[in-house]
Design a protein around this motif. Structure first.
Motif, PDB file in Angstrom:
ATOM      1  N   SER A  68       0.832  -1.092   0.149  1.00 32.76           N
ATOM      2  CA  SER A  68      -0.127   0.076   0.028  1.00 32.76           C
ATOM      3  C   SER A  68       0.983   1.332  -0.042  1.00 32.76           C
ATOM      4  CB  SER A  68      -0.672  -0.085   1.289  1.00 32.76           C
ATOM      5  OG  SER A  68      -1.805   1.043   1.197  1.00 32.76           O
ATOM      6  N   ARG A  69       2.029   1.446   0.793  1.00 32.84           N
ATOM      7  CA  ARG A  69       2.918   2.315   0.983  1.00 32.84           C
ATOM      8  C   ARG A  69       3.462   2.615  -0.547  1.00 32.84           C
ATOM      9  NH1 ARG A  69       6.940   1.794   5.758  1.00 32.84           N
ATOM     10  NH2 ARG A  69       7.805   3.773   4.667  1.00 32.84           N
ATOM     11  N   GLY A  71       0.027   8.779   6.016  1.00 30.22           N
ATOM     12  CA  GLY A  71       0.956   8.683   7.067  1.00 30.22           C
ATOM     13  C   GLY A  71       0.384   8.458   8.375  1.00 30.22           C
ATOM     14  N   ASP A  72      -0.670   9.385   8.613  1.00 25.10           N
ATOM     15  CA  ASP A  72      -1.475   8.916  10.223  1.00 25.10           C
ATOM     16  C   ASP A  72      -1.947   7.583   9.853  1.00 25.10           C
ATOM     17  OD1 ASP A  72      -0.777  11.497  10.696  1.00 25.10           O
ATOM     18  OD2 ASP A  72      -2.763  12.444  10.057  1.00 25.10           O
ATOM     19  N   TRP A  73      -2.777   7.319   8.759  1.00 20.93           N
ATOM     20  CA  TRP A  73      -3.422   5.973   8.696  1.00 20.93           C
ATOM     21  C   TRP A  73      -2.394   4.820   9.001  1.00 20.93           C
ATOM     22  CZ3 TRP A  73      -8.249   4.881  10.368  1.00 20.93           C
ATOM     23  CH2 TRP A  73      -8.891   5.881  10.208  1.00 20.93           C
ATOM     24  N   ARG A  74      -1.216   5.011   8.224  1.00 21.00           N
ATOM     25  CA  ARG A  74      -0.280   4.084   8.338  1.00 21.00           C
ATOM     26  C   ARG A  74       0.132   3.649   9.733  1.00 21.00           C
ATOM     27  NH1 ARG A  74       4.403   6.241   5.297  1.00 21.00           N
ATOM     28  NH2 ARG A  74       5.072   7.214   7.071  1.00 21.00           N
ATOM     29  N   GLN A  75       0.258   4.692  10.724  1.00 18.13           N
ATOM     30  CA  GLN A  75       0.707   4.361  12.245  1.00 18.13           C
ATOM     31  C   GLN A  75      -0.561   3.535  12.715  1.00 18.13           C
ATOM     32  OE1 GLN A  75       2.392   7.416  14.325  1.00 18.13           O
ATOM     33  NE2 GLN A  75       3.236   8.287  12.525  1.00 18.13           N
ATOM     34  N   ALA A 118       3.461   7.811  -7.345  1.00 17.81           N
ATOM     35  CA  ALA A 118       3.394   7.655  -6.045  1.00 17.81           C
ATOM     36  C   ALA A 118       4.739   7.807  -5.359  1.00 17.81           C
ATOM     37  CB  ALA A 118       2.799   6.111  -5.936  1.00 17.81           C
ATOM     38  N   PRO A 119       4.732   8.127  -4.383  1.00 11.14           N
ATOM     39  CA  PRO A 119       6.219   8.508  -3.680  1.00 11.14           C
ATOM     40  C   PRO A 119       6.865   7.292  -3.548  1.00 11.14           C
ATOM     41  CG  PRO A 119       4.462   8.820  -1.986  1.00 11.14           C
ATOM     42  CD  PRO A 119       3.756   8.653  -3.199  1.00 11.14           C
ATOM     43  N   ASP A 134       8.982   4.892  11.534  1.00  8.48           N
ATOM     44  CA  ASP A 134       7.776   5.917  11.433  1.00  8.48           C
ATOM     45  C   ASP A 134       6.535   5.325  11.404  1.00  8.48           C
ATOM     46  OD1 ASP A 134       8.503   4.717   9.221  1.00  8.48           O
ATOM     47  OD2 ASP A 134       7.939   6.278   7.733  1.00  8.48           O
ATOM     48  N   SER A 135       6.444   4.153  10.987  1.00 10.44           N
ATOM     49  CA  SER A 135       5.041   3.469  10.854  1.00 10.44           C
ATOM     50  C   SER A 135       4.616   3.186  12.526  1.00 10.44           C
ATOM     51  CB  SER A 135       4.803   2.354  10.080  1.00 10.44           C
ATOM     52  OG  SER A 135       5.259   2.477   8.917  1.00 10.44           O
TER      53      SER A 135
END
Length: 438
Positions: free
Chosen positions: A215-216, A223-227, A275-276, A285-286
């Motif tokens: 997904s990344r 970023g917020d939902w990744r965590q 996509a990055p 970071d996750s």
């Protein structure tokens, strides 16, 4: 207002108050576990009576179980294979040799000092008090004057030994007559709590890491939902194992490993156009949200510990309990460490430093409360021993961390200047680490 409302208000006030002074307190010998444990005693049955295990057992157990679940997951998630391969002799020996010896030593020393406990109750005590908690002496494993080999070794040991002690705890509990775990028998516990829970942990953690990685790479997740996703995987691994009558803690620990390995897999997934591009090795970071929540819940668990375990114990102390607690923090820890590090080339000050900094904390508290939930026959005596041991560890390891890290760091600097090939000065890949910081 009801007592539970006042208890909630008191917990919120303690948390907010510590947060306001947290940076200032970080430079002193006063640690977060000290503050929260002391405040817990104040609001517990021996103080204001706002929090009591008899009336608040459900929420208390939910809190501490959630704390340990997240700590197990995040600790295992952060461990890389290279941490165990490069310089892995230190955590490898501490975990593979030191941990079983610690459990055995705790078992044997409890026999003459704690009459009235059965063989398996003594074994349970050894397993409960074996895991270490680096948070209680944080400076000891974060001070840059301490050689990386020692800092990293203690961090890896602390991150893994609570999970490795779980199978011992589960098996000893199942062997003890009169507990809920014993009704299933040793074979059933081995199958459900160890084999099945491990399988669920591998499946949930591995799949979760793979999904997040893809997904990344495609830029689908923010970023917020990744965590938030990481938190969901940790909770999911625990819940699935419990749903099948397994051990949620073992599943969460194994899931953390599998999640980290899957997320760090070599050969990144090709990103979609626009996509990055993100490296699959970026795990820290996750885990931010899950790690912060784990730290908060761990602090609140010490508040609960002070209220429901330690406070009542202080009213009924016995010299045998105090002696065993002191031995648990010294002989039971330091002798197995010395034996496990024999013939490694580490100097005596290093062996002593590693042996001393084996604080007992969150895992021991949670295991102790689980003994209450499992109706272990000797739970009152076991609970008092666990409470006094953790209390002494909070005080002694917390107060000595800054001083001993400074003194050991000064010794290491002098020794490294005299002997560039000092074993402590080798980070783990066999290359001298250079002159230690001033």
């Amino acid at each position: 207002m009801s007592g539970s409302v006042w208890a909630g208000a008191a917990v919120a006030a303690v948390t907010a108050g510590y947060a306001l002074f947290s940076r200032r307190l970080a430079t002193t010998v006063v640690s977060a576990p000290m503050v929260f444990t002391g405040c817990g005693i104040a609001i517990g049955p021996t103080g204001l009576g706002l929090l009591d295990l008899k009336h608040d057992a459900g929420p208390v157990l939910t809190l501490v179980e959630a704390a340990l679940t997240l700590v197990l997951f995040t600790d295992a998630m952060s461990v890389r294979g290279r941490d165990l391969r490069l310089g892995g002799f230190l955590p490898g020996r501490l975990l593979g040799i030191g941990l079983p010896l610690t459990i055995g030593a705790g078992w044997l020393l409890a026999w003459p000092l704690l009459p009235g406990l059965t063989l398996w109750e003594l074994a349970l005590l050894g397993a409960v008090l074996a895991p270490t908690d680096a948070a209680l002496g944080k400076t000891a494993v974060s001070d840059r004057r301490v050689p990386p080999l020692v800092r990293d070794g203690l961090n890896v040991e602390s991150g893994l030994n609570d999970g490795m002690a779980l199978p011992f705890f589960v098996v000893f509990l199942a062997a003890l007559p009169g507990t809920m775990a014993s009704e299933e028998g040793a074979a059933g516990v081995f199958w459900r709590a160890l084999v099945l829970s491990t399988a669920w942990g591998l499946a949930v953690g591995g799949l979760g890491g793979w999904l997040l990685r893809r997904s990344r790479a495609r830029g689908w997740i923010g970023g917020d939902w990744r965590q938030t996703f990481v938190l969901a995987v940790a909770v999911g691994a625990y819940a699935v194992a419990v749903a099948f009558d397994g051990s949620g803690f073992i599943a969460a620990w194994v899931a953390g490993f599998a999640f980290g390995v899957s997320l760090r897999r070599s050969g990144p997934v090709k990103a979609r156009a626009g996509a990055p591009a993100e490296a699959p090795a970026a795990v820290d970071d996750s885990a931010g949200l899950t790690g912060h929540l784990a730290d908060l819940l761990a602090s609140l668990s010490f508040l609960v510990f002070g209220a429901v375990l330690l406070g009542p114990t202080l009213d009924d102390l016995d010299w045998r309990i105090v002696v065993y607690a002191v031995l648990s923090l010294t002989v039971v820890r330091m002798l197995p460490v010395a034996l496990s590090l024999a013939r490694t080339g580490l100097a005596l000050p290093t062996v002593a430093y590693i042996g001393w900094f084996g604080p007992r904390g969150l895992a021991s508290v949670v295991f102790g409360l689980l003994l209450v939930e499992e109706h272990v026959p000797g739970v009152q005596l076991l609970g008092r021993v666990i409470a006094v041991t953790v209390m002494l560890s909070i005080l002694l390891h917390g107060m000595s961390a800054v001083v001993l890290a400074k003194r050991y760091g000064a010794w290491y600097r002098r020794a490294a200047d005299r002997r560039p090939q000092l074993r402590e000065n080798l980070p783990g890949d066999g290359v001298p680490g250079g002159r230690p910081p001033d």
